[in-house]
Design an enzyme around this catalytic site. Structure first.
Site, short mmCIF file in Angstrom:
data_model
loop_
_atom_site.label_atom_id
_atom_site.label_comp_id
_atom_site.label_asym_id
_atom_site.label_seq_id
_atom_site.Cartn_x
_atom_site.Cartn_y
_atom_site.Cartn_z
N CYS A 96 0.83 -1.22 0.00
CA CYS A 96 0.00 0.00 0.00
C CYS A 96 0.86 1.26 0.00
O CYS A 96 0.91 1.98 -0.98
CB CYS A 96 -0.93 0.01 1.21
SG CYS A 96 -2.26 -1.20 1.11
N ARG A 161 5.59 -8.97 0.21
CA ARG A 161 5.41 -8.13 -0.98
C ARG A 161 6.13 -6.79 -0.84
O ARG A 161 5.95 -6.09 0.14
CB ARG A 161 3.93 -7.88 -1.25
CG ARG A 161 3.20 -9.12 -1.72
CD ARG A 161 1.74 -8.84 -1.92
NE ARG A 161 1.10 -8.62 -0.62
CZ ARG A 161 -0.17 -8.28 -0.49
NH1 ARG A 161 -0.93 -8.07 -1.56
NH2 ARG A 161 -0.70 -8.13 0.71
#
Length: 199
Positions: A96, A161
């Site tokens: 994000c 990630r």
């Protein structure tokens, strides 16, 4: 304290159903946005703002490091002010905060606006793994054995990630150091598949 959930729906009925659903699990702490685009834009700027604030602290950490001042001591003194925004230096990755500013920059360029501040924050934060590696390298003998504790993009999660720790490890290896990584939460097969890193 429950985090306010921002929801939106294609129709008012869907938005209200979502509000009731989330509200049933977080004590009704729900904000219904005007529409889906608004809800998504709010998420993007929240993450971009956090990225920029961390970039500022990362930049001043570099400045104060050159001035032989401890960033921790400077931040401790700064926290005494009621309006100080308390961010700490570090690596900023993940799915994000490390990504949303690029989406915002892309959207801005599509309408002819150059997102200077947004991209400056990303440049600073993307450079931090290399900076930390260089600082470690400057304090060690060539070919040192280094143990990196943690590979995931943030503490207490298994998510690999966009982990900037990978950049740190690769830079340390490029500088000739023997790097071992330990992370009990990270999946060893995933680390191998994503990054070619052995835990």
């Amino acid at each position: 304290e429950c985090i306010t959930k921002v929801v939106a729906g294609q129709t008012e009925e869907v938005a209200q159903r979502l509000a009731r659903l989330y509200g049933s699990v977080n004590g009704g702490n729900v904000f219904v946005a005007a529409n889906i685009r608004t809800a998504e834009a709010a998420k993007v700027i929240e993450n971009a703002q956090r990225d920029i604030n961390i970039a500022f602290v990362n930049e001043v950490a570099k400045i104060f490091g050159q001035m032989d001042l401890s960033i921790r001591d400077v931040l401790a003194a700064s926290r005494t002010k009621w309006n100080f925004l308390d961010f700490v230096p570090g690596l900023v990755g993940g799915h994000c905060i490390g990504v949303d500013p690029y989406w915002l920059a892309y959207a801005a360029r599509q309408i002819g606006i150059e997102p200077d501040v947004v991209l400056a924050g990303r440049r600073i934060n993307d450079s931090m793994a290399g900076y930390v590696a260089e600082q470690v390298h400057a304090r060690l003998a060539s070919g040192a054995r280094i143990l990196v504790l943690g590979l995931t993009f943030k503490e207490n999660v298994p998510d690999l990630r966009n982990s900037k720790v990978v950049d740190l490890v690769r830079r340390l290896q490029a500088l000739g150091h023997n790097v071992s990584i330990f992370d009990p939460l990270a999946d060893a097969a995933e680390a191998r598949d994503l990054y070619g890193i052995e835990l």
